[in-house]
Design a protein around this motif. Sequence first.
Motif, PDB file in Angstrom:
ATOM      1  N   TYR A  23      30.709  -8.680 -15.531  1.00 42.47           N
ATOM      2  CA  TYR A  23      31.140  -9.969 -15.001  1.00 42.47           C
ATOM      3  C   TYR A  23      30.267 -10.437 -13.844  1.00 42.47           C
ATOM      4  CZ  TYR A  23      34.832  -9.646 -18.305  1.00 42.47           C
ATOM      5  OH  TYR A  23      35.503  -9.557 -19.480  1.00 42.47           O
ATOM      6  N   SER A  26      27.879 -13.016 -15.266  1.00 46.82           N
ATOM      7  CA  SER A  26      28.398 -14.376 -15.436  1.00 46.82           C
ATOM      8  C   SER A  26      28.923 -14.958 -14.133  1.00 46.82           C
ATOM      9  CB  SER A  26      29.513 -14.394 -16.490  1.00 46.82           C
ATOM     10  OG  SER A  26      30.615 -13.645 -16.043  1.00 46.82           O
ATOM     11  N   ARG A  29      32.714 -15.504 -13.824  1.00 46.60           N
ATOM     12  CA  ARG A  29      33.375 -16.493 -14.673  1.00 46.60           C
ATOM     13  C   ARG A  29      33.798 -15.852 -15.986  1.00 46.60           C
ATOM     14  NH1 ARG A  29      29.089 -20.406 -15.704  1.00 46.60           N
ATOM     15  NH2 ARG A  29      27.784 -18.608 -15.321  1.00 46.60           N
ATOM     16  N   THR A  30      34.970 -16.227 -16.463  1.00 42.91           N
ATOM     17  CA  THR A  30      35.487 -15.677 -17.717  1.00 42.91           C
ATOM     18  C   THR A  30      35.788 -16.758 -18.750  1.00 42.91           C
ATOM     19  OG1 THR A  30      37.752 -15.724 -16.891  1.00 42.91           O
ATOM     20  CG2 THR A  30      36.515 -13.666 -16.582  1.00 42.91           C
ATOM     21  N   ARG A  31      35.551 -18.005 -18.403  1.00 43.25           N
ATOM     22  CA  ARG A  31      35.820 -19.105 -19.334  1.00 43.25           C
ATOM     23  C   ARG A  31      34.569 -19.948 -19.531  1.00 43.25           C
ATOM     24  NH1 ARG A  31      41.745 -20.380 -19.604  1.00 43.25           N
ATOM     25  NH2 ARG A  31      42.669 -18.758 -18.327  1.00 43.25           N
ATOM     26  N   PRO A  32      34.080 -19.992 -20.756  1.00 45.24           N
ATOM     27  CA  PRO A  32      32.915 -20.842 -21.015  1.00 45.24           C
ATOM     28  C   PRO A  32      33.308 -22.315 -20.979  1.00 45.24           C
ATOM     29  CG  PRO A  32      33.696 -19.846 -23.047  1.00 45.24           C
ATOM     30  CD  PRO A  32      34.523 -19.265 -21.941  1.00 45.24           C
ATOM     31  N   THR A  33      32.357 -23.170 -20.636  1.00 44.83           N
ATOM     32  CA  THR A  33      32.627 -24.608 -20.613  1.00 44.83           C
ATOM     33  C   THR A  33      32.476 -25.220 -22.003  1.00 44.83           C
ATOM     34  OG1 THR A  33      30.328 -25.021 -20.010  1.00 44.83           O
ATOM     35  CG2 THR A  33      31.927 -24.879 -18.207  1.00 44.83           C
ATOM     36  N   VAL A  86      30.068 -17.127 -21.881  1.00 45.16           N
ATOM     37  CA  VAL A  86      29.786 -17.849 -20.634  1.00 45.16           C
ATOM     38  C   VAL A  86      28.282 -18.092 -20.500  1.00 45.16           C
ATOM     39  CG1 VAL A  86      29.853 -17.713 -18.103  1.00 45.16           C
ATOM     40  CG2 VAL A  86      31.866 -17.056 -19.440  1.00 45.16           C
ATOM     41  N   SER A  89      27.226 -20.677 -23.024  1.00 43.38           N
ATOM     42  CA  SER A  89      27.760 -21.968 -22.600  1.00 43.38           C
ATOM     43  C   SER A  89      26.873 -22.587 -21.518  1.00 43.38           C
ATOM     44  CB  SER A  89      29.188 -21.785 -22.098  1.00 43.38           C
ATOM     45  OG  SER A  89      29.735 -22.990 -21.687  1.00 43.38           O
ATOM     46  N   ASP A  90      26.395 -21.759 -20.590  1.00 39.51           N
ATOM     47  CA  ASP A  90      25.465 -22.246 -19.563  1.00 39.51           C
ATOM     48  C   ASP A  90      24.218 -22.837 -20.221  1.00 39.51           C
ATOM     49  OD1 ASP A  90      27.178 -21.243 -17.599  1.00 39.51           O
ATOM     50  OD2 ASP A  90      25.942 -19.466 -17.184  1.00 39.51           O
TER      51      ASP A  90
END
Length: 125
Positions: A23, A26, A29-33, A86, A89-90
């Motif tokens: 983690y 990321s 962060r644990t939730r992708p956008t 994540v 997603s970035d």
Amino acid sequence: MNASPPHEGPWLDDAAGRLIRPYTVSGGRTRPTTPLDLLSLVMATGSAPQAHMGPEHSQALRLCDGPTSVAEIAAHLGLPAVVTKVLLSDLVDCGALTARAPRFHANPSDRSLLEAVLDGLRQRL
């Protein structure tokens, strides 16, 4: 300390395993956008990220020359799927990747499809 072979990167050690918590990669962060699941396919757009990204982002981007599933990228990176989502997603957010849901020509719970997935997983393990 006995360092791992160069192909595994500086974050792994033969005796200790992963030296950096997943983690941390990321930023906690644990939730992708971007909505992604394990079967989502991502592919490089050819655009380089404008913002500085970590080495895991670069590794993930190199794996996406053709449509590649989130699950496959997570396996290659050796990271949990949620961390991989994540990172990907970035890369989608900055325009370096595109993402799409997989296309099923038949029922996604079709026995032959599930058997093919199982065979593929067995070959990887």
